[in-house]
Design a protein around this motif. Structure first.
Motif, PDB file in Angstrom:
ATOM      1  N   PHE A  18       0.828  -1.206   0.000  1.00  0.00           N
ATOM      2  CA  PHE A  18       0.000   0.000   0.000  1.00  0.00           C
ATOM      3  C   PHE A  18       0.867   1.263   0.000  1.00  0.00           C
ATOM      4  N   TYR A  19       1.804   1.364   0.947  1.00  0.00           N
ATOM      5  CA  TYR A  19       2.598   2.588   1.067  1.00  0.00           C
ATOM      6  C   TYR A  19       3.565   2.777  -0.098  1.00  0.00           C
ATOM      7  N   ASP A  20       4.143   1.697  -0.607  1.00  0.00           N
ATOM      8  CA  ASP A  20       4.997   1.824  -1.790  1.00  0.00           C
ATOM      9  C   ASP A  20       4.219   2.462  -2.935  1.00  0.00           C
ATOM     10  N   ALA A  21       3.010   1.971  -3.192  1.00  0.00           N
ATOM     11  CA  ALA A  21       2.196   2.458  -4.306  1.00  0.00           C
ATOM     12  C   ALA A  21       1.682   3.875  -4.067  1.00  0.00           C
ATOM     13  N   ALA A  22       1.147   4.129  -2.882  1.00  0.00           N
ATOM     14  CA  ALA A  22       0.531   5.430  -2.603  1.00  0.00           C
ATOM     15  C   ALA A  22       1.554   6.558  -2.541  1.00  0.00           C
ATOM     16  N   LEU A  23       2.735   6.294  -2.004  1.00  0.00           N
ATOM     17  CA  LEU A  23       3.716   7.359  -1.814  1.00  0.00           C
ATOM     18  C   LEU A  23       4.623   7.584  -3.024  1.00  0.00           C
ATOM     19  N   LYS A  24       4.726   6.602  -3.903  1.00  0.00           N
ATOM     20  CA  LYS A  24       5.602   6.749  -5.067  1.00  0.00           C
ATOM     21  C   LYS A  24       5.267   7.970  -5.919  1.00  0.00           C
ATOM     22  N   PRO A  25       3.988   8.237  -6.245  1.00  0.00           N
ATOM     23  CA  PRO A  25       3.687   9.422  -7.066  1.00  0.00           C
ATOM     24  C   PRO A  25       4.077  10.748  -6.404  1.00  0.00           C
ATOM     25  N   LEU A  26       4.253  10.729  -5.091  1.00  0.00           N
ATOM     26  CA  LEU A  26       4.602  11.946  -4.357  1.00  0.00           C
ATOM     27  C   LEU A  26       6.115  12.131  -4.245  1.00  0.00           C
ATOM     28  N   GLY A  27       6.875  11.137  -4.726  1.00  0.00           N
ATOM     29  CA  GLY A  27       8.328  11.220  -4.682  1.00  0.00           C
ATOM     30  C   GLY A  27       8.937  10.573  -3.459  1.00  0.00           C
ATOM     31  N   TYR A  28       8.167   9.762  -2.743  1.00  0.00           N
ATOM     32  CA  TYR A  28       8.659   9.102  -1.535  1.00  0.00           C
ATOM     33  C   TYR A  28       8.781   7.608  -1.789  1.00  0.00           C
ATOM     34  N   SER A  29       9.749   6.984  -1.139  1.00  0.00           N
ATOM     35  CA  SER A  29       9.948   5.552  -1.291  1.00  0.00           C
ATOM     36  C   SER A  29      10.392   4.956   0.042  1.00  0.00           C
ATOM     37  N   CYS A  30      10.451   3.648   0.073  1.00  0.00           N
ATOM     38  CA  CYS A  30      10.905   2.938   1.267  1.00  0.00           C
ATOM     39  C   CYS A  30      12.430   3.003   1.297  1.00  0.00           C
ATOM     40  N   LEU A  31      12.952   3.780   2.229  1.00  0.00           N
ATOM     41  CA  LEU A  31      14.392   3.980   2.344  1.00  0.00           C
ATOM     42  C   LEU A  31      15.028   3.039   3.356  1.00  0.00           C
ATOM     43  N   SER A  32      14.210   2.426   4.183  1.00  0.00           N
ATOM     44  CA  SER A  32      14.727   1.530   5.221  1.00  0.00           C
ATOM     45  C   SER A  32      13.726   0.400   5.419  1.00  0.00           C
ATOM     46  N   GLN A  33      14.249  -0.818   5.470  1.00  0.00           N
ATOM     47  CA  GLN A  33      13.386  -1.963   5.718  1.00  0.00           C
ATOM     48  C   GLN A  33      14.136  -2.990   6.547  1.00  0.00           C
ATOM     49  N   SER A  34      13.494  -3.395   7.618  1.00  0.00           N
ATOM     50  CA  SER A  34      13.991  -4.491   8.444  1.00  0.00           C
ATOM     51  C   SER A  34      12.760  -5.261   8.904  1.00  0.00           C
ATOM     52  N   PRO A  35      12.924  -6.432   9.485  1.00  0.00           N
ATOM     53  CA  PRO A  35      11.739  -7.198   9.882  1.00  0.00           C
ATOM     54  C   PRO A  35      10.786  -6.372  10.754  1.00  0.00           C
ATOM     55  N   GLY A  36       9.564  -6.188  10.261  1.00  0.00           N
ATOM     56  CA  GLY A  36       8.540  -5.466  11.009  1.00  0.00           C
ATOM     57  C   GLY A  36       8.658  -3.965  10.997  1.00  0.00           C
ATOM     58  N   SER A  37       9.531  -3.404  10.159  1.00  0.00           N
ATOM     59  CA  SER A  37       9.736  -1.955  10.161  1.00  0.00           C
ATOM     60  C   SER A  37      10.050  -1.440   8.760  1.00  0.00           C
ATOM     61  N   LEU A  38       9.343  -0.366   8.375  1.00  0.00           N
ATOM     62  CA  LEU A  38       9.542   0.285   7.088  1.00  0.00           C
ATOM     63  C   LEU A  38       9.742   1.774   7.321  1.00  0.00           C
ATOM     64  N   GLY A  39      10.678   2.369   6.604  1.00  0.00           N
ATOM     65  CA  GLY A  39      10.914   3.803   6.723  1.00  0.00           C
ATOM     66  C   GLY A  39      10.775   4.480   5.376  1.00  0.00           C
ATOM     67  N   TYR A  40       9.885   5.476   5.293  1.00  0.00           N
ATOM     68  CA  TYR A  40       9.596   6.166   4.033  1.00  0.00           C
ATOM     69  C   TYR A  40      10.041   7.619   4.078  1.00  0.00           C
ATOM     70  N   GLY A  41      10.448   8.109   2.919  1.00  0.00           N
ATOM     71  CA  GLY A  41      10.811   9.507   2.776  1.00  0.00           C
ATOM     72  C   GLY A  41      11.369   9.765   1.395  1.00  0.00           C
ATOM     73  N   ALA A  42      11.916  10.967   1.194  1.00  0.00           N
ATOM     74  CA  ALA A  42      12.556  11.325  -0.063  1.00  0.00           C
ATOM     75  C   ALA A  42      14.073  11.274   0.123  1.00  0.00           C
ATOM     76  N   GLN A  43      14.589  12.106   0.991  1.00  0.00           N
ATOM     77  CA  GLN A  43      16.025  12.156   1.288  1.00  0.00           C
ATOM     78  C   GLN A  43      16.368  11.380   2.548  1.00  0.00           C
ATOM     79  N   ALA A  44      15.438  11.391   3.485  1.00  0.00           N
ATOM     80  CA  ALA A  44      15.626  10.723   4.776  1.00  0.00           C
ATOM     81  C   ALA A  44      14.271  10.184   5.224  1.00  0.00           C
ATOM     82  N   VAL A  45      14.308   9.226   6.124  1.00  0.00           N
ATOM     83  CA  VAL A  45      13.056   8.638   6.624  1.00  0.00           C
ATOM     84  C   VAL A  45      12.301   9.669   7.455  1.00  0.00           C
ATOM     85  N   GLN A  46      11.034   9.871   7.108  1.00  0.00           N
ATOM     86  CA  GLN A  46      10.178  10.773   7.868  1.00  0.00           C
ATOM     87  C   GLN A  46       8.894  10.099   8.332  1.00  0.00           C
ATOM     88  N   LEU A  47       8.621   8.911   7.771  1.00  0.00           N
ATOM     89  CA  LEU A  47       7.470   8.123   8.199  1.00  0.00           C
ATOM     90  C   LEU A  47       7.929   6.695   8.449  1.00  0.00           C
TER      91      LEU A  47
END
Length: 125
Positions: A18-47
């Motif tokens: 869901f978040y990969d698809a919804a945030l991609k058009p806004l210029g955000y992507s998953c910058l950090s991933q570990s078991p049970g944790s995802l970090g989204y942002g453009a330059q740095a994780v903000q969500l």
């Protein structure tokens, strides 16, 4: 003011699609991933989207929502469409909200865990 926001979800792996698809058009992507944790942002994780034993229950009357900056009105439209395609619910079609400002273009969705999300562009187009 805020460096980042963290939300708890039932299953981060399920939320990723869901978040990969919804945030991609806004210029955000998953910058950090570990078991049970995802970090989204453009330059740095903000969500952060994290597995939680007791996620906050969705409460429409709480007033809580998260608004993402969008570079263009077209990206707001794409956010809304992608979110709905990946299991989100419509909470306000893309369009001008002149009560908030002459160029307030936004769309609203509810993610699969019940979080209310907005994409907003304030640029005239």
């Amino acid at each position: 003011m805020l460096d980042h926001v963290s939300i708890g979800v039932r299953d981060a792996n399920a939320s990723k699609r869901f978040y990969d698809a919804a945030l991609k058009p806004l210029g955000y992507s998953c910058l950090s991933q570990s078991p049970g944790s995802l970090g989204y942002g453009a330059q740095a994780v903000q969500l952060w989207v994290n597995d939680a034993g007791r996620p906050v229950p969705a409460e429409a009357e709480s007033g809580l929502h998260f608004c993402f900056s969008a570079p263009t009105r077209a990206s707001v439209d794409a956010f809304h469409a992608a979110a709905l395609r990946e299991g989100g619910k419509d909470n306000g079609q893309p369009g001008l909200r002149t009560a908030y400002g002459d160029n307030y273009y936004a769309a609203f969705v509810i993610d699969p865990d019940g979080y209310r999300l907005e994409a907003y562009c304030g640029r005239p187009e």
